[in-house]
Scaffold this motif. Sequence first.
Motif, PDB file in Angstrom:
ATOM      1  N   MET A   1       6.180 -86.215  -4.343  1.00 54.26           N
ATOM      2  CA  MET A   1       6.955 -87.019  -5.269  1.00 54.26           C
ATOM      3  C   MET A   1       7.955 -86.095  -5.984  1.00 54.26           C
ATOM      4  N   ALA A   2       9.182 -86.533  -6.139  1.00 56.60           N
ATOM      5  CA  ALA A   2      10.225 -85.737  -6.781  1.00 56.60           C
ATOM      6  C   ALA A   2      10.000 -85.669  -8.293  1.00 56.60           C
ATOM      7  N   ARG A   3      10.447 -84.561  -8.876  1.00 55.71           N
ATOM      8  CA  ARG A   3      10.410 -84.382 -10.327  1.00 55.71           C
ATOM      9  C   ARG A   3      11.811 -84.011 -10.808  1.00 55.71           C
ATOM     10  N   LEU A   4      12.157 -84.450 -11.994  1.00 45.43           N
ATOM     11  CA  LEU A   4      13.455 -84.125 -12.573  1.00 45.43           C
ATOM     12  C   LEU A   4      13.520 -82.631 -12.881  1.00 45.43           C
ATOM     13  N   HIS A   5      14.563 -81.989 -12.389  1.00 45.98           N
ATOM     14  CA  HIS A   5      14.725 -80.547 -12.583  1.00 45.98           C
ATOM     15  C   HIS A   5      15.943 -80.249 -13.458  1.00 45.98           C
ATOM     16  N   GLU A  62       8.859 -77.756 -22.146  1.00 47.27           N
ATOM     17  CA  GLU A  62       9.001 -78.716 -21.045  1.00 47.27           C
ATOM     18  C   GLU A  62      10.302 -79.497 -21.197  1.00 47.27           C
ATOM     19  N   PRO A  64      13.926 -81.189 -18.717  1.00 47.42           N
ATOM     20  CA  PRO A  64      14.913 -80.814 -17.703  1.00 47.42           C
ATOM     21  C   PRO A  64      15.906 -79.792 -18.240  1.00 47.42           C
TER      22      PRO A  64
END
Length: 125
Positions: A1-5, A62, A64
């Motif tokens: 699953m993609a995560r916001l970077h 934590e 982006p």
Amino acid sequence: MARLHDIVFDCAHPASAARFWAAALDGYAVAPYDDAELARLRSLGIDSTEDDPTVLVEPSGEGPRLWFQRVPEGKRVKNRVHLDLRAADLEAEIRRLTGLGAAVRERHVDHVVLADPEGNEFCLS
């Protein structure tokens, strides 16, 4: 699953846009330049970080990263994506952000639309 970077901003002057957002957001700062990054800029013929075509703003914890990249064209239309910010004291935060260079675009009952110095809209509630 993609995560916001990263959240990427196209802009005319990345260094000043990055400084605005680093000052606007709690816990964010312009990433420091190390010797390797300064050497990379010099290899591109860039002697000042003020002329860096890509500037990174990092969170202290934590969240982006914000990436600012120079593009040749100016902003032409309303943003397709924008940031929503929250503040405990709306009017005080509007004063602080406009002091940093933001402009109030619209006032609504529950939020205010502002624009950063490059014209990118964002909301504050």
